[in-house]
Scaffold this motif. Structure first.
Motif, PDB file in Angstrom:
ATOM      1  N   GLY A  62       6.566  -6.144  -0.873  1.00  0.00           N
ATOM      2  CA  GLY A  62       6.241  -4.726  -0.852  1.00  0.00           C
ATOM      3  C   GLY A  62       4.805  -4.452  -1.248  1.00  0.00           C
ATOM      4  N   LEU A  63       3.906  -5.361  -0.873  1.00  0.00           N
ATOM      5  CA  LEU A  63       2.489  -5.221  -1.218  1.00  0.00           C
ATOM      6  C   LEU A  63       1.687  -4.803   0.008  1.00  0.00           C
ATOM      7  CD1 LEU A  63       2.131  -8.455  -3.376  1.00  0.00           C
ATOM      8  CD2 LEU A  63       2.246  -6.109  -4.223  1.00  0.00           C
ATOM      9  N   LEU A  64       0.507  -4.286  -0.234  1.00  0.00           N
ATOM     10  CA  LEU A  64      -0.393  -3.968   0.864  1.00  0.00           C
ATOM     11  C   LEU A  64      -1.824  -4.151   0.389  1.00  0.00           C
ATOM     12  CD1 LEU A  64      -1.457  -0.616   0.441  1.00  0.00           C
ATOM     13  CD2 LEU A  64       1.011  -0.510   0.554  1.00  0.00           C
ATOM     14  N   ASP A  65      -2.707  -4.368   1.350  1.00  0.00           N
ATOM     15  CA  ASP A  65      -4.127  -4.523   1.022  1.00  0.00           C
ATOM     16  C   ASP A  65      -4.679  -3.197   0.524  1.00  0.00           C
ATOM     17  OD1 ASP A  65      -5.531  -7.107   1.491  1.00  0.00           O
ATOM     18  OD2 ASP A  65      -4.490  -6.982   3.419  1.00  0.00           O
ATOM     19  N   LEU A  66      -5.273  -3.213  -0.659  1.00  0.00           N
ATOM     20  CA  LEU A  66      -5.955  -2.026  -1.162  1.00  0.00           C
ATOM     21  C   LEU A  66      -7.150  -1.749  -0.264  1.00  0.00           C
ATOM     22  CD1 LEU A  66      -6.169   0.080  -3.471  1.00  0.00           C
ATOM     23  CD2 LEU A  66      -7.651  -1.548  -4.654  1.00  0.00           C
ATOM     24  N   LYS A  67      -7.391  -0.486   0.032  1.00  0.00           N
ATOM     25  CA  LYS A  67      -8.546  -0.182   0.886  1.00  0.00           C
ATOM     26  C   LYS A  67      -9.810  -0.728   0.234  1.00  0.00           C
ATOM     27  CE  LYS A  67      -9.383   4.612  -0.565  1.00  0.00           C
ATOM     28  NZ  LYS A  67      -8.353   4.823  -1.577  1.00  0.00           N
ATOM     29  N   ASN A  95       1.099  -2.648  -5.042  1.00  0.00           N
ATOM     30  CA  ASN A  95       2.391  -2.113  -4.634  1.00  0.00           C
ATOM     31  C   ASN A  95       2.286  -0.608  -4.402  1.00  0.00           C
ATOM     32  OD1 ASN A  95       2.282  -1.171  -7.266  1.00  0.00           O
ATOM     33  ND2 ASN A  95       4.170  -2.145  -7.929  1.00  0.00           N
ATOM     34  N   LEU A  96       3.368  -0.004  -3.927  1.00  0.00           N
ATOM     35  CA  LEU A  96       3.350   1.424  -3.615  1.00  0.00           C
ATOM     36  C   LEU A  96       3.186   2.276  -4.873  1.00  0.00           C
ATOM     37  CD1 LEU A  96       6.085   1.599  -0.839  1.00  0.00           C
ATOM     38  CD2 LEU A  96       3.607   1.778  -0.548  1.00  0.00           C
ATOM     39  N   ALA A  97       3.740   1.789  -5.999  1.00  0.00           N
ATOM     40  CA  ALA A  97       3.586   2.524  -7.262  1.00  0.00           C
ATOM     41  C   ALA A  97       2.112   2.625  -7.635  1.00  0.00           C
ATOM     42  CB  ALA A  97       4.384   1.846  -8.376  1.00  0.00           C
ATOM     43  N   TRP A  98       1.346   1.573  -7.366  1.00  0.00           N
ATOM     44  CA  TRP A  98      -0.101   1.610  -7.614  1.00  0.00           C
ATOM     45  C   TRP A  98      -0.734   2.723  -6.786  1.00  0.00           C
ATOM     46  CZ3 TRP A  98      -3.714  -1.428 -10.452  1.00  0.00           C
ATOM     47  CH2 TRP A  98      -5.054  -1.178 -10.129  1.00  0.00           C
ATOM     48  N   MET A  99      -0.362   2.796  -5.507  1.00  0.00           N
ATOM     49  CA  MET A  99      -0.962   3.788  -4.624  1.00  0.00           C
ATOM     50  C   MET A  99      -0.569   5.207  -5.025  1.00  0.00           C
ATOM     51  SD  MET A  99      -2.927   2.048  -2.848  1.00  0.00           S
ATOM     52  CE  MET A  99      -3.554   3.474  -1.980  1.00  0.00           C
ATOM     53  N   ASP A 100       0.628   5.361  -5.590  1.00  0.00           N
ATOM     54  CA  ASP A 100       1.047   6.685  -6.058  1.00  0.00           C
ATOM     55  C   ASP A 100       0.199   7.150  -7.234  1.00  0.00           C
ATOM     56  OD1 ASP A 100       3.030   6.948  -4.195  1.00  0.00           O
ATOM     57  OD2 ASP A 100       4.635   6.239  -5.505  1.00  0.00           O
ATOM     58  N   VAL A 101      -0.115   6.232  -8.147  1.00  0.00           N
ATOM     59  CA  VAL A 101      -0.833   6.601  -9.373  1.00  0.00           C
ATOM     60  C   VAL A 101      -2.348   6.570  -9.167  1.00  0.00           C
ATOM     61  CG1 VAL A 101      -1.259   5.954 -11.781  1.00  0.00           C
ATOM     62  CG2 VAL A 101       1.050   5.801 -10.838  1.00  0.00           C
ATOM     63  N   PHE A 102      -2.834   5.524  -8.496  1.00  0.00           N
ATOM     64  CA  PHE A 102      -4.289   5.338  -8.337  1.00  0.00           C
ATOM     65  C   PHE A 102      -4.681   5.557  -6.876  1.00  0.00           C
ATOM     66  CE2 PHE A 102      -2.925   2.309 -11.743  1.00  0.00           C
ATOM     67  CZ  PHE A 102      -3.418   3.040 -12.805  1.00  0.00           C
ATOM     68  N   ARG A 103      -4.436   6.755  -6.387  1.00  0.00           N
ATOM     69  CA  ARG A 103      -4.636   7.043  -4.956  1.00  0.00           C
ATOM     70  C   ARG A 103      -6.069   6.837  -4.494  1.00  0.00           C
ATOM     71  NH1 ARG A 103      -1.505  12.533  -5.570  1.00  0.00           N
ATOM     72  NH2 ARG A 103       0.549  11.672  -5.974  1.00  0.00           N
ATOM     73  N   SER A 104      -7.020   7.083  -5.365  1.00  0.00           N
ATOM     74  CA  SER A 104      -8.426   6.989  -4.958  1.00  0.00           C
ATOM     75  C   SER A 104      -9.038   5.624  -5.245  1.00  0.00           C
ATOM     76  CB  SER A 104      -9.243   8.068  -5.674  1.00  0.00           C
ATOM     77  OG  SER A 104      -8.766   9.337  -5.328  1.00  0.00           O
ATOM     78  N   SER A 105      -8.229   4.668  -5.686  1.00  0.00           N
ATOM     79  CA  SER A 105      -8.784   3.351  -6.024  1.00  0.00           C
ATOM     80  C   SER A 105      -9.173   2.597  -4.759  1.00  0.00           C
ATOM     81  CB  SER A 105      -7.769   2.533  -6.835  1.00  0.00           C
ATOM     82  OG  SER A 105      -6.598   2.313  -6.088  1.00  0.00           O
ATOM     83  N   ASP A 106     -10.142   1.712  -4.910  1.00  0.00           N
ATOM     84  CA  ASP A 106     -10.519   0.825  -3.806  1.00  0.00           C
ATOM     85  C   ASP A 106     -11.144  -0.444  -4.361  1.00  0.00           C
ATOM     86  OD1 ASP A 106     -13.104   1.575  -4.525  1.00  0.00           O
ATOM     87  OD2 ASP A 106     -13.438   2.818  -2.771  1.00  0.00           O
ATOM     88  N   VAL A 122     -12.568  -3.758  -8.601  1.00  0.00           N
ATOM     89  CA  VAL A 122     -11.583  -2.731  -8.265  1.00  0.00           C
ATOM     90  C   VAL A 122     -12.017  -1.456  -8.978  1.00  0.00           C
ATOM     91  CG1 VAL A 122      -9.173  -2.016  -8.417  1.00  0.00           C
ATOM     92  CG2 VAL A 122      -9.741  -4.427  -7.990  1.00  0.00           C
ATOM     93  N   ALA A 123     -12.318  -0.432  -8.187  1.00  0.00           N
ATOM     94  CA  ALA A 123     -12.736   0.862  -8.742  1.00  0.00           C
ATOM     95  C   ALA A 123     -11.519   1.771  -8.798  1.00  0.00           C
ATOM     96  CB  ALA A 123     -13.825   1.476  -7.870  1.00  0.00           C
ATOM     97  N   VAL A 124     -11.195   2.233 -10.001  1.00  0.00           N
ATOM     98  CA  VAL A 124     -10.028   3.087 -10.201  1.00  0.00           C
ATOM     99  C   VAL A 124     -10.511   4.489 -10.528  1.00  0.00           C
ATOM    100  CG1 VAL A 124      -7.933   3.419 -11.572  1.00  0.00           C
ATOM    101  CG2 VAL A 124      -8.727   1.102 -11.060  1.00  0.00           C
ATOM    102  N   VAL A 125      -9.856   5.483  -9.929  1.00  0.00           N
ATOM    103  CA  VAL A 125     -10.245   6.868 -10.171  1.00  0.00           C
ATOM    104  C   VAL A 125     -10.164   7.165 -11.665  1.00  0.00           C
ATOM    105  CG1 VAL A 125      -7.907   7.787  -9.903  1.00  0.00           C
ATOM    106  CG2 VAL A 125      -9.842   9.237  -9.422  1.00  0.00           C
ATOM    107  N   ASP A 126     -11.043   8.036 -12.138  1.00  0.00           N
ATOM    108  CA  ASP A 126     -11.024   8.475 -13.528  1.00  0.00           C
ATOM    109  C   ASP A 126      -9.626   8.985 -13.854  1.00  0.00           C
ATOM    110  OD1 ASP A 126     -12.845  11.049 -15.369  1.00  0.00           O
ATOM    111  OD2 ASP A 126     -11.406   9.545 -16.004  1.00  0.00           O
ATOM    112  N   LYS A 127      -8.997   8.381 -14.847  1.00  0.00           N
ATOM    113  CA  LYS A 127      -7.619   8.727 -15.182  1.00  0.00           C
ATOM    114  C   LYS A 127      -7.449  10.207 -15.486  1.00  0.00           C
ATOM    115  CE  LYS A 127      -6.884   4.701 -14.316  1.00  0.00           C
ATOM    116  NZ  LYS A 127      -8.270   4.511 -14.048  1.00  0.00           N
ATOM    117  N   ALA A 128      -8.493  10.823 -16.054  1.00  0.00           N
ATOM    118  CA  ALA A 128      -8.393  12.253 -16.384  1.00  0.00           C
ATOM    119  C   ALA A 128      -8.165  13.092 -15.133  1.00  0.00           C
ATOM    120  CB  ALA A 128      -9.660  12.701 -17.101  1.00  0.00           C
ATOM    121  N   ASP A 129      -8.618  12.615 -13.969  1.00  0.00           N
ATOM    122  CA  ASP A 129      -8.482  13.390 -12.736  1.00  0.00           C
ATOM    123  C   ASP A 129      -7.027  13.676 -12.393  1.00  0.00           C
ATOM    124  OD1 ASP A 129     -11.170  13.511 -12.495  1.00  0.00           O
ATOM    125  OD2 ASP A 129     -11.332  12.118 -10.808  1.00  0.00           O
TER     126      ASP A 129
END
Length: 198
Positions: A62-67, A95-106, A122-129
């Motif tokens: 259930g994995l996918l390549d992060l953009k 996993n999909l849970a990652w994409m749900d929480v860190f939608r803007s990550s790449d 791996v750049a993760v969106v500012d958690k405060a957002d």
């Protein structure tokens, strides 16, 4: 063929771990195998069996390549001309849970430096957002609810928005604790400013 069998066993082991994880999860690094023919230039023909096993593992787990952006082929043999071989061996799988929480990550793959592999970040969106987003959603629903206090749909939406906000706050807290732990490991408890601020 031993290498292929051993690698398949590894994919099965990691896949078993992945199936038990419901939280955001990423697997990244040098997988030493490609996913498709267009991820290799030069060298011997693509090893189809290894590629199929790797793709089956990714789908089954259930994995996918992060953009990503940057270098398309993340490894090269540092040769020139006909002897040059380039492949995409490095990737970030989530996993999909990652994409749900860190939608803007790449993922960002930089040109190789001292290593023959591309450095990866791996750049993760500012958690405060995403906490701010959850707060804004709740505020908007509560404002509507103050105008229509008997509206059952708004009451349900408020309950769901509160749950979303609590989940966002819990995720942010986990992230900050982990970030603090990693920083502490990196800097230790030596005579430094981080130690005194902690």
């Amino acid at each position: 063929m031993n290498i292929c069998r051993n690698r398949k066993e590894l994919w099965e082991d990691v896949g078993a771990i992945a199936s038990a994880i419901i939280n955001p999860w990423a697997v990244l690094g040098d997988f030493n195998v490609i996913r498709s023919n267009n991820e290799k230039i030069g060298g011997d023909p693509v090893w189809i069996e290894a590629m199929d096993d790797f793709n089956s593992f990714i789908d089954g787990a259930g994995l996918l390549d992060l953009k990503w952006k940057g270098e398309a082929l993340t490894w090269n043999n540092r040769q020139v001309g006909d002897a040059r071989i380039c492949c995409k061996l490095d990737r970030v799988l989530v996993n999909l849970a990652w994409m749900d929480v860190f939608r803007s990550s790449d993922a960002i793959f930089y040109p190789p430096g001292l290593s023959d592999h591309s450095p990866m970040v791996v750049a993760v969106v500012d958690k405060a957002d995403f906490v701010k987003e959850a707060e804004a959603d709740l505020f908007q629903i509560q404002r509507q609810l103050s105008e229509h206090p008997d509206e059952p749909n708004l009451v349900l939406m408020e309950k769901q928005a509160k749950k979303k906000l609590w989940e966002a706050l819990a995720t942010e807290e986990k992230f900050l604790k982990e970030k603090s732990r990693v920083k502490h490991i990196q800097l230790g408890d030596g005579n430094n400013s981080f130690f005194y601020k902690s």
